[in-house]
Design an enzyme around this catalytic site. Structure first.
Site, short mmCIF file in Angstrom:
data_model
loop_
_atom_site.label_atom_id
_atom_site.label_comp_id
_atom_site.label_asym_id
_atom_site.label_seq_id
_atom_site.Cartn_x
_atom_site.Cartn_y
_atom_site.Cartn_z
N CYS A 8 0.83 -1.12 0.02
CA CYS A 8 0.14 -0.17 -0.14
C CYS A 8 0.87 1.41 -0.34
O CYS A 8 2.15 1.14 -0.26
CB CYS A 8 -1.00 -0.01 1.19
SG CYS A 8 -0.17 0.26 2.60
N ASN A 11 2.38 1.56 4.19
CA ASN A 11 2.76 0.30 4.94
C ASN A 11 2.30 0.26 6.46
O ASN A 11 2.95 -0.19 7.31
CB ASN A 11 4.21 -0.20 4.83
CG ASN A 11 4.31 -1.73 5.24
OD1 ASN A 11 5.41 -2.04 5.62
ND2 ASN A 11 3.37 -2.56 4.97
N CYS A 13 -1.48 0.66 7.36
CA CYS A 13 -2.72 0.49 7.38
C CYS A 13 -3.19 -0.84 6.64
O CYS A 13 -3.49 -1.91 7.19
CB CYS A 13 -3.67 1.73 6.72
SG CYS A 13 -3.65 3.26 7.74
N ARG A 14 -3.45 -0.54 5.37
CA ARG A 14 -3.69 -1.55 4.43
C ARG A 14 -3.07 -3.00 4.36
O ARG A 14 -3.38 -4.24 4.49
CB ARG A 14 -4.13 -1.26 3.15
CG ARG A 14 -5.29 -0.20 3.27
CD ARG A 14 -5.75 0.45 1.75
NE ARG A 14 -4.50 1.38 1.51
CZ ARG A 14 -4.30 1.96 0.33
NH1 ARG A 14 -5.33 1.93 -0.53
NH2 ARG A 14 -3.44 2.66 0.18
N SER A 15 -1.60 -2.68 3.86
CA SER A 15 -0.82 -3.88 3.66
C SER A 15 -0.40 -4.68 4.65
O SER A 15 -0.23 -5.72 4.77
CB SER A 15 0.60 -3.27 2.80
OG SER A 15 0.96 -2.39 3.33
N ASP A 125 -8.26 3.81 1.54
CA ASP A 125 -7.10 3.81 2.51
C ASP A 125 -7.66 4.39 3.83
O ASP A 125 -8.25 5.66 3.98
CB ASP A 125 -6.12 4.89 2.01
CG ASP A 125 -4.88 5.12 2.71
OD1 ASP A 125 -5.04 4.69 3.94
OD2 ASP A 125 -3.68 5.44 2.34
#
Length: 156
Positions: A8, A11, A13-15, A125
Protein backbone atom coordinates in the site's frame (compact mmCIF):
# COMPACT_ATOMS: atom_id res chain seq x y z
CA UNK A 1 8.47 -21.58 -0.95
CA UNK A 2 5.82 -19.25 -2.39
CA UNK A 3 6.44 -15.60 -1.49
CA UNK A 4 3.62 -13.03 -1.20
CA UNK A 5 4.08 -9.28 -0.71
CA UNK A 6 1.21 -6.90 0.07
CA UNK A 7 1.75 -3.25 -0.88
CA UNK A 8 0.00 0.00 0.00
CA UNK A 9 1.14 3.60 0.23
CA UNK A 10 2.71 3.89 3.69
CA UNK A 11 2.68 0.27 4.95
CA UNK A 12 0.87 1.09 8.18
CA UNK A 13 -2.83 0.47 7.40
CA UNK A 14 -3.91 -1.73 4.51
CA UNK A 15 -0.86 -3.82 3.60
CA UNK A 16 0.07 -4.80 7.17
CA UNK A 17 -3.57 -5.69 7.75
CA UNK A 18 -3.49 -7.88 4.65
CA UNK A 19 -0.16 -9.42 5.72
CA UNK A 20 -1.53 -10.34 9.15
CA UNK A 21 -4.89 -11.58 7.82
CA UNK A 22 -3.29 -13.64 5.05
CA UNK A 23 -0.76 -15.15 7.48
CA UNK A 24 -3.62 -16.13 9.80
CA UNK A 25 -5.58 -17.76 6.95
CA UNK A 26 -2.49 -19.53 5.62
CA UNK A 27 -1.50 -20.82 9.07
CA UNK A 28 -5.05 -21.94 9.85
CA UNK A 29 -4.93 -24.09 6.70
CA UNK A 30 -1.57 -25.58 7.69
CA UNK A 31 0.30 -23.94 4.82
CA UNK A 32 2.68 -21.72 6.81
CA UNK A 33 5.63 -23.85 5.73
CA UNK A 34 4.79 -23.31 2.04
CA UNK A 35 4.04 -19.57 1.89
CA UNK A 36 6.10 -16.61 3.13
CA UNK A 37 4.23 -13.34 3.65
CA UNK A 38 5.42 -9.74 3.97
CA UNK A 39 4.21 -6.19 3.32
CA UNK A 40 5.73 -2.89 2.25
CA UNK A 41 4.79 0.61 1.17
CA UNK A 42 5.58 2.58 -1.95
CA UNK A 43 6.28 5.65 0.22
CA UNK A 44 8.90 6.13 2.91
CA UNK A 45 7.04 8.25 5.49
CA UNK A 46 6.44 5.54 8.07
CA UNK A 47 9.53 3.31 7.79
CA UNK A 48 10.14 1.49 11.07
CA UNK A 49 6.75 2.31 12.56
CA UNK A 50 4.25 -0.31 13.73
CA UNK A 51 0.84 -0.69 12.06
CA UNK A 52 -1.59 2.22 12.51
CA UNK A 53 -3.58 2.04 15.74
CA UNK A 54 -6.77 1.53 13.70
CA UNK A 55 -5.24 -1.54 12.04
CA UNK A 56 -3.95 -2.73 15.40
CA UNK A 57 -7.41 -2.32 16.91
CA UNK A 58 -9.14 -4.37 14.20
CA UNK A 59 -6.51 -7.12 14.30
CA UNK A 60 -6.54 -7.28 18.09
CA UNK A 61 -10.34 -7.44 18.10
CA UNK A 62 -10.25 -10.35 15.64
CA UNK A 63 -7.48 -12.17 17.53
CA UNK A 64 -5.01 -11.84 14.66
CA UNK A 65 -1.37 -11.38 15.72
CA UNK A 66 0.76 -8.57 14.29
CA UNK A 67 3.62 -8.38 16.79
CA UNK A 68 6.95 -7.27 15.38
CA UNK A 69 5.52 -5.82 12.19
CA UNK A 70 7.27 -2.60 11.13
CA UNK A 71 6.69 -0.47 8.04
CA UNK A 72 9.22 -0.67 5.25
CA UNK A 73 9.46 0.62 1.71
CA UNK A 74 9.35 -1.56 -1.39
CA UNK A 75 12.82 -2.11 -2.80
CA UNK A 76 13.77 -3.25 -6.28
CA UNK A 77 14.77 -6.74 -5.07
CA UNK A 78 11.20 -7.29 -3.85
CA UNK A 79 10.04 -7.30 -7.45
CA UNK A 80 12.34 -10.22 -8.21
CA UNK A 81 12.04 -12.08 -4.91
CA UNK A 82 8.25 -12.26 -4.51
CA UNK A 83 6.01 -14.51 -6.59
CA UNK A 84 2.85 -12.50 -5.86
CA UNK A 85 2.88 -8.74 -5.29
CA UNK A 86 -0.57 -7.56 -4.29
CA UNK A 87 -1.31 -3.83 -4.33
CA UNK A 88 -4.21 -2.26 -2.52
CA UNK A 89 -5.06 0.29 -5.21
CA UNK A 90 -4.35 1.41 -8.77
CA UNK A 91 -1.75 3.94 -7.69
CA UNK A 92 0.24 1.22 -5.90
CA UNK A 93 0.04 -1.01 -8.98
CA UNK A 94 1.20 1.82 -11.24
CA UNK A 95 4.17 2.53 -8.97
CA UNK A 96 5.08 -1.16 -8.87
CA UNK A 97 4.95 -1.46 -12.65
CA UNK A 98 7.16 1.64 -13.00
CA UNK A 99 9.68 0.08 -10.61
CA UNK A 100 9.57 -3.26 -12.43
CA UNK A 101 10.01 -1.78 -15.89
CA UNK A 102 10.78 -4.62 -18.26
CA UNK A 103 12.41 -6.79 -15.61
CA UNK A 104 10.97 -10.20 -14.94
CA UNK A 105 8.70 -10.12 -11.93
CA UNK A 106 6.13 -12.36 -10.41
CA UNK A 107 2.42 -11.64 -10.49
CA UNK A 108 1.57 -7.99 -9.79
CA UNK A 109 -2.12 -7.42 -9.20
CA UNK A 110 -4.66 -5.44 -7.24
CA UNK A 111 -6.25 -7.23 -4.28
CA UNK A 112 -9.82 -6.45 -5.29
CA UNK A 113 -9.25 -7.79 -8.80
CA UNK A 114 -9.41 -11.12 -6.97
CA UNK A 115 -12.89 -10.23 -5.68
CA UNK A 116 -15.03 -10.04 -8.83
CA UNK A 117 -18.22 -9.44 -6.85
CA UNK A 118 -16.78 -6.24 -5.30
CA UNK A 119 -18.44 -2.97 -6.32
CA UNK A 120 -15.13 -1.13 -5.95
CA UNK A 121 -11.70 -1.66 -7.51
CA UNK A 122 -9.40 -0.18 -4.88
CA UNK A 123 -9.21 -0.93 -1.17
CA UNK A 124 -9.99 2.48 0.40
CA UNK A 125 -7.20 3.94 2.51
CA UNK A 126 -8.46 4.04 6.12
CA UNK A 127 -5.68 6.47 6.98
CA UNK A 128 -7.92 9.00 5.24
CA UNK A 129 -11.39 7.43 5.55
CA UNK A 130 -11.11 6.10 9.11
CA UNK A 131 -13.15 3.03 8.11
CA UNK A 132 -10.89 0.17 9.19
CA UNK A 133 -13.79 -2.29 9.47
CA UNK A 134 -14.68 -1.87 5.78
CA UNK A 135 -11.03 -2.41 4.84
CA UNK A 136 -10.85 -5.51 7.02
CA UNK A 137 -13.88 -7.06 5.30
CA UNK A 138 -12.41 -6.36 1.84
CA UNK A 139 -8.98 -7.67 2.87
CA UNK A 140 -10.41 -10.92 4.24
CA UNK A 141 -12.30 -11.67 1.03
CA UNK A 142 -9.33 -10.76 -1.15
CA UNK A 143 -6.95 -12.85 0.94
CA UNK A 144 -9.26 -15.87 0.87
CA UNK A 145 -9.47 -15.64 -2.92
CA UNK A 146 -5.72 -15.09 -3.24
CA UNK A 147 -5.00 -18.22 -1.24
CA UNK A 148 -7.43 -20.22 -3.35
CA UNK A 149 -5.72 -18.97 -6.52
CA UNK A 150 -2.29 -19.90 -5.13
CA UNK A 151 -3.50 -23.33 -4.01
CA UNK A 152 -4.97 -24.02 -7.45
CA UNK A 153 -1.91 -22.80 -9.34
CA UNK A 154 0.64 -24.60 -7.17
CA UNK A 155 -1.41 -27.71 -6.31
CA UNK A 156 -1.08 -27.25 -2.56
Amino acid sequence: MIRVLFVCLGNICRSPMAEAVFREIVNNQGLGDKITIDSAGTGNWHIGKPPHEGTQGILTGKGIPFEGMKARQVVENDLENFDYIIGMDSENIGNLHKMAGYNKTGFIGRLLDLVPESDIDDVPDPYFTGNFEEVYDLVVKGCENLLQMIKNKHNI
